[in-house]
Design a protein around this motif. Structure first.
Motif, PDB file in Angstrom:
ATOM      1  N   LEU B   8       0.898  -1.111  -0.185  1.00 48.95           N
ATOM      2  CA  LEU B   8      -0.029   0.067   0.067  1.00 48.95           C
ATOM      3  C   LEU B   8       1.011   1.355  -0.042  1.00 48.95           C
ATOM      4  O   LEU B   8       0.599   2.218  -0.785  1.00 48.95           O
ATOM      5  CB  LEU B   8      -0.884  -0.046   1.303  1.00 48.95           C
ATOM      6  N   ARG B  11       2.403   1.852  -3.452  1.00 53.94           N
ATOM      7  CA  ARG B  11       1.394   2.204  -4.330  1.00 53.94           C
ATOM      8  C   ARG B  11       1.210   3.732  -4.190  1.00 53.94           C
ATOM      9  O   ARG B  11       0.899   4.444  -5.027  1.00 53.94           O
ATOM     10  CB  ARG B  11       0.001   1.518  -4.065  1.00 53.94           C
ATOM     11  N   ILE B  41      -4.957   6.946   0.315  1.00 52.64           N
ATOM     12  CA  ILE B  41      -5.051   5.781   0.914  1.00 52.64           C
ATOM     13  C   ILE B  41      -6.350   5.160   0.722  1.00 52.64           C
ATOM     14  O   ILE B  41      -6.641   4.132   0.416  1.00 52.64           O
ATOM     15  CB  ILE B  41      -4.463   5.703   2.377  1.00 52.64           C
ATOM     16  N   GLU B  44      -6.998   3.850  -2.526  1.00 47.96           N
ATOM     17  CA  GLU B  44      -6.302   2.633  -2.845  1.00 47.96           C
ATOM     18  C   GLU B  44      -7.042   1.478  -2.340  1.00 47.96           C
ATOM     19  O   GLU B  44      -7.438   0.530  -2.966  1.00 47.96           O
ATOM     20  CB  GLU B  44      -5.087   2.658  -2.297  1.00 47.96           C
ATOM     21  N   LEU B  45      -7.638   1.685  -1.220  1.00 48.77           N
ATOM     22  CA  LEU B  45      -8.695   0.725  -0.500  1.00 48.77           C
ATOM     23  C   LEU B  45     -10.000   0.579  -0.707  1.00 48.77           C
ATOM     24  O   LEU B  45     -10.785  -0.053  -0.346  1.00 48.77           O
ATOM     25  CB  LEU B  45      -8.571   0.921   1.153  1.00 48.77           C
TER      26      LEU B  45
END
Lengths: 84, 84
Positions: B8, B11, B41, B44-45
């Motif tokens: 993560l 990324r 974040i 991304e999630l």
């Protein structure tokens, strides 16, 4: 919410002279308060911390309403939404 | 969520060597990421930023569900809850 940035900052223990400026930085997004400061601001304003990160007014309003509910009630809402 | 802290972090553009440590600091609450990092974040999630600040698992789950809804639908839920 009825209190000034300066007053809120002073309630959080900031120096009178810098409280307004510091709170203004937070509001404008120039600085992100650490989590503990966020929790204290939220407690002063009687809102959940997540309230500050809602992307719309209506979501923020819903967050305040949900904050007054217990996990069983939240679960019931989620179950109802998932059955739609 | 199926990806490691290090992955993560990478990324998000962090150096491989420090990504894991930096993300670990965030997770443990030692450092609070600034808002832009939080947004990246969250993207991304595939969760809303407010998800990270929910006080219970069930509230976090509800936040993800609400994120997929538009303001009219959110307003309808709030109206229903206020009429209870």
């Amino acid at each position: 919410m009825g209190i000034s940035q300066k007053e809120l900052g002073v309630r959080l223990g900031m120096e009178e002279g810098t409280a307004s400026a510091r709170m203004n930085h937070y509001e404008k997004g120039r600085h992100t308060p650490d989590y503990l400061t966020l929790k204290r601001i939220a407690a002063e304003l009687n809102v959940p911390v997540a309230y500050f990160f809602c992307e719309s007014e209506i979501m923020a309003e819903l967050m305040v309403k949900l904050e007054s509910m217990d996990d069983e009630e939240i679960k019931a809402i989620l179950t109802q939404l998932e059955s739609n």
